[in-house]
Scaffold this active site. Structure first.
Site, PDB file in Angstrom:
ATOM      1  N   CYS A  24      32.705 -45.587   4.340  1.00  0.00           N
ATOM      2  CA  CYS A  24      33.386 -45.700   3.044  1.00  0.00           C
ATOM      3  C   CYS A  24      32.409 -46.188   1.975  1.00  0.00           C
ATOM      4  O   CYS A  24      32.108 -47.380   1.895  1.00  0.00           O
ATOM      5  CB  CYS A  24      34.570 -46.660   3.171  1.00  0.00           C
ATOM      6  N   CYS A  29      33.838 -48.696  -0.545  1.00  0.00           N
ATOM      7  CA  CYS A  29      34.067 -50.039   0.013  1.00  0.00           C
ATOM      8  C   CYS A  29      32.739 -50.797   0.167  1.00  0.00           C
ATOM      9  O   CYS A  29      32.659 -51.983  -0.122  1.00  0.00           O
ATOM     10  CB  CYS A  29      34.714 -49.983   1.397  1.00  0.00           C
ATOM     11  N   ASP A  30      31.711 -50.113   0.658  1.00  0.00           N
ATOM     12  CA  ASP A  30      30.488 -50.805   1.080  1.00  0.00           C
ATOM     13  C   ASP A  30      29.260 -50.516   0.223  1.00  0.00           C
ATOM     14  O   ASP A  30      28.209 -51.134   0.427  1.00  0.00           O
ATOM     15  CB  ASP A  30      30.152 -50.423   2.542  1.00  0.00           C
TER      16      ASP A  30
END
Ligand code: NAP
Length: 305
Positions: free
Chosen positions: A131, A134-135
């Site tokens: 992701c 997200c990261d």
């Protein structure tokens, strides 16, 4: 006894909640995560949902949920274990309780596919991610690789290019699968390099990702790429497991229902990414939610006649 239990609160499930409520059905939507929205929440920007051009995926997920809340749709946080067929409908068995219902809409969506290569599991969370939104922030100023050639891979490469020093987009063929508009965007980015006809053989590191071992599928040539992070975007796997006792899937795990979303088992419907279909987009997921509820109204009417 509910009229319908909707499993999943991505775009398909939330659309089904809204349509079910407006149709006067006794409905509950079960969500595994405290946040509704599904995969949309991890999308940086959505530019193909009519009327909301360029909206952030997170914001769109919130908007869908707010709409459902405004109509006082019922939600429960629950992890579904299995669904059982009963003479009068279904029992949805969750970790928390058993819920009786006349019909079920399966809107569980899909999970990330894996590469299944050495190092992938070992470095998950230590440089390997599924992701980018997200990261991605952990890789500011660093070098990353995105593996895949679909919409998600190209969107991820574009997203990472904003903060990473350099992004490699690694694809196993010499043609991307992603939408033309995304392809044009990624190809114009100076810090994104596309490596064609390449497969990842191994992710290497020392507590943290350090390199990616690649092989050219046409020439057989091997090379090692120094990278700090590897983003895997090689497709999705339908989350249909919990229905294995009540219906069959195709070889890839998709639930086989037509546009009416009805599965072979009477009273069971599939909506969104978990359904076998040609085009997986937010707009087709929300359409499925609406169609599934319309089919349920016909089904319930047929039962009372
Ligand atoms: P996808 O469209 O299935 O693409 C997966 C990509 O990964 C393909 O390019 C595939 O290569 C490659 N791949 C698969 N297995 C691989 C392996 N073992 N090693 C290396 N490469 C591998 O999946 P996705 O990009 O995750 O998208 C999922 C669905 O959501 C799609 O239907 C997509 O259209 C939709 N989506 C739409 C939007 C949007 O409309 N903006 C955004 C995101 C997602 P090949 O090309 O050679 O098969």
């Amino acid at each position: 006894m509910y009229d319908v239990v909707i499993i999943g609160s991505g775009p398909a499930g939330l659309s089904a909640s809204i349509y079910a409520k407006r149709a006067g059905l006794k409905a509950v939507t079960l969500e595994q995560n405290p946040m509704s929205g599904g995969q949309v929440l991890n999308t940086y920007e959505v530019d193909n949902y009519p009327g909301l051009s360029g909206i952030g995926g997170f914001d769109l997920g919130i908007k869908f949920r707010e709409h459902a809340d405004k109509l006082a749709c019922e939600f429960k946080e629950a992890v579904v274990r299995t669904v059982k067929k009963e003479p009068e409908g279904f029992t949805v068995v969750t970790e928390q309780e058993e819920i009786k219902t006349r019909t079920v809409i399966a809107a569980m969506g899909a999970t990330h596919a894996k590469l299944n290569i050495p190092g992938e599991e070992e470095f998950a969370g230590m440089g390997v991610s599924y992701c980018a939104t997200c990261d991605g922030a952990f890789f500011r100023g660093k070098v990353t690789a995105v593996i895949g050639g679909g919409d998600v891979a190209v969107e991820d490469a574009v997203f990472l290019s904003r903060t990473c020093e350099k992004v490699y987009l690694i694809h196993r063929r010499n043609e991307l699968r992603a939408a033309a508009v995304l392809q044009k965007e990624v190809m114009e980015l100076p810090n994104v390099e596309i490596l064609w006809d390449m497969v990842a053989e191994r992710i290497e590191g020392d507590g943290q990702v350090k390199a990616l071992a690649l092989k050219n599928v046409k020439t057989g040539e091997k090379k090692s790429l120094a990278v700090d992070g590897v983003f895997v975007a090689v497709g999705i796997i339908p989350a249909s497991d919990i229905l294995k006792d009540v219906t069959e899937c195709d070889a890839k795990g998709y639930l086989e229902a037509g546009e009416d979303c009805a599965l072979d088992t009477p009273g069971l419907f599939a909506a969104g990414d978990v359904r076998k279909k040609k085009l997986r987009q937010i707009v087709t997921a929300v359409a499925d939610g609406a169609n599934a509820v319309t089919s349920i109204l016909e089904y319930l009417q047929g039962q009372t006649m």
